[in-house]
Design an enzyme around this catalytic site. Sequence first.
Site, PDB file in Angstrom:
ATOM      1  N   LYS A  80       0.839  -1.199   0.000  1.00  0.00           N
ATOM      2  CA  LYS A  80       0.000   0.000   0.000  1.00  0.00           C
ATOM      3  C   LYS A  80       0.877   1.253   0.000  1.00  0.00           C
ATOM      4  O   LYS A  80       1.946   1.272   0.630  1.00  0.00           O
ATOM      5  CB  LYS A  80      -0.914  -0.038   1.234  1.00  0.00           C
ATOM      6  N   SER A 155      -9.798   1.355   2.668  1.00  0.00           N
ATOM      7  CA  SER A 155      -8.963   2.209   1.858  1.00  0.00           C
ATOM      8  C   SER A 155      -7.848   1.465   1.123  1.00  0.00           C
ATOM      9  O   SER A 155      -7.242   2.023   0.217  1.00  0.00           O
ATOM     10  CB  SER A 155      -8.329   3.288   2.737  1.00  0.00           C
ATOM     11  N   SER A 179      -9.918  -1.212   6.871  1.00  0.00           N
ATOM     12  CA  SER A 179      -9.417  -1.004   5.507  1.00  0.00           C
ATOM     13  C   SER A 179      -8.690  -2.170   4.861  1.00  0.00           C
ATOM     14  O   SER A 179      -8.300  -2.066   3.694  1.00  0.00           O
ATOM     15  CB  SER A 179      -8.491   0.208   5.481  1.00  0.00           C
TER      16      SER A 179
HETATM   17  N1  GLN Z   1     -13.175   3.550   6.171  1.00  0.00           N
HETATM   18  C1  GLN Z   1     -12.587   3.983   7.389  1.00  0.00           C
HETATM   19  C2  GLN Z   1     -12.215   5.438   7.295  1.00  0.00           C
HETATM   20  O1  GLN Z   1     -12.489   6.031   6.310  1.00  0.00           O
HETATM   21  C3  GLN Z   1     -11.418   3.126   7.736  1.00  0.00           C
HETATM   22  C4  GLN Z   1     -10.204   3.469   6.982  1.00  0.00           C
HETATM   23  C5  GLN Z   1      -9.037   2.611   7.373  1.00  0.00           C
HETATM   24  O2  GLN Z   1      -9.173   1.573   8.004  1.00  0.00           O
HETATM   25  N2  GLN Z   1      -7.859   3.096   7.027  1.00  0.00           N
HETATM   26  O3  GLN Z   1     -11.645   6.007   8.167  1.00  0.00           O
END
Ligand code: GLN
Length: 482
Positions: A80, A155, A179
Amino acid sequence: MTTSPTAREILRSVMSGERSSLSFAKASIDQADAVRAGHDGLNILLHRDDSVARSRARSIDEKIETGEKGLLAGVPVVVKDNIATLEMPTSCGSRILEGYVSPYEATAIARLLRQGAVIVGKSNMDEFAMGSSTENSAFGPAKNPLNPSLVPGGSSGGSAAAVAAGIVPLALGSETGGSVRQPAAFCGVVGVKPTYGRVSRYGLVAFASSLDQIGVFGRTVDDAALGLESIAGLDPLDSTSAAEPVPSYCEAARGSLAGVVIGRPREYFPPELDPDIRERCDAVFDTLRRLGAEVRDVSLPHTSLAIPVYYIIAPAEASSNLARFDGVRYGLRIEGDGLQAMYEATRSRGFGREVTRRILLGTYVLSAGYYDAYYKKAQQARTLIARDFSKVFASGVHLLFTPTTPSPAFPLGAKSDPYEMYLSDIFTCTANLAGVPAVSLPIGRVNGLPVGGQFMASHFDERQMFVAAYALERALGAEPLS
Ligand code: GLN
């Protein structure tokens, strides 16, 4: 799409001398090209350096000839874009860090490389990991390889998609609130979020430090176990990493579910849950019983607080962490009339809408006068959520099983209201708030789309979680991805 080899197969093949690491790196590069050409830009990878990947693979081949071993010898991986690497940019899917190359590498990267992995690219992501669809990337959304009109989740959508598209068998992502597991569920692959402290966060660009963890994607449970085993363990460079011993997660393949108590938390099966997802989960509970487990109804009564709590704590920490992107030390700088104007120009041009929204929200909940009402309250509620988990695990329940997401992958552009997007994390952000480990694996399909189910375990009990994931995956049989 499913014919590409697993990490385990690559490892065996490379270690036995049957095929070279270089040939696997080349196959991975070819597949990345094919995916890019074939699907009109799934936009999975933000950076590639094929020549670095090839020369790294060649050096692995040489090392193997001299008798060196590694848990991931010759395995191509994708990382990532918020995990620091030396040879490719680490842009966090953001304009503010576009082209930024870190002067040091993350501990997880150093460990992957030590085990012989070959990094073929950095994957697309929601800007600074804020989002659940990868649509918040400053470099355009990634798309789901199973159906390009759908999101891959987020994400870490690019990492999940890279595995689902057969570019690599293994990828790193990060979790702050689901995510890794949510995109894993949307793309039909396995995603692991370790216990907070299990994997070093050194070199992971901070979003919300009390929640962030690096996680692993694999097409199989075994590959995910192999990946986690390679990067887990104490790191003196991260004071939040734990000294807990790291057992072999791959050994969990031999474990049995006989006598294991698996909780079914009622709050994760509300009446409005998608009936197809409920049915898939019920079938899983039947399978788990057949495998010797006891399924027990349990309650985590503070679950409904998780989304509001998460969306106070995560933006609060983000507003502080992201203060460092000011045009002075990193990345983008847009000159203005004086320092204040430079900050303003840089930050308003450099950050996208969602990141800006979180910074504003976070600054607000931390400000004098609102701190007690929002931030402090959220911390207290977080304690209640964590206590729910401790109580259930202390009552003799070894694992919990729930759906990973309330729906399968949704179309690009479907969720324009941020609050609706936040609700995608409803079943996942609890594990982050409590700090417990969780793994999502494919449990079947609804209208042709993969559905994920997750096991959650008590702190540092990833092994038990893998025992169940291996057993369930075996029992369900290899689900074809397309
Ligand atoms: N969807 C969640 C957010 O927008 C989690 C994101 C993540 O785990 N990095 O914060």
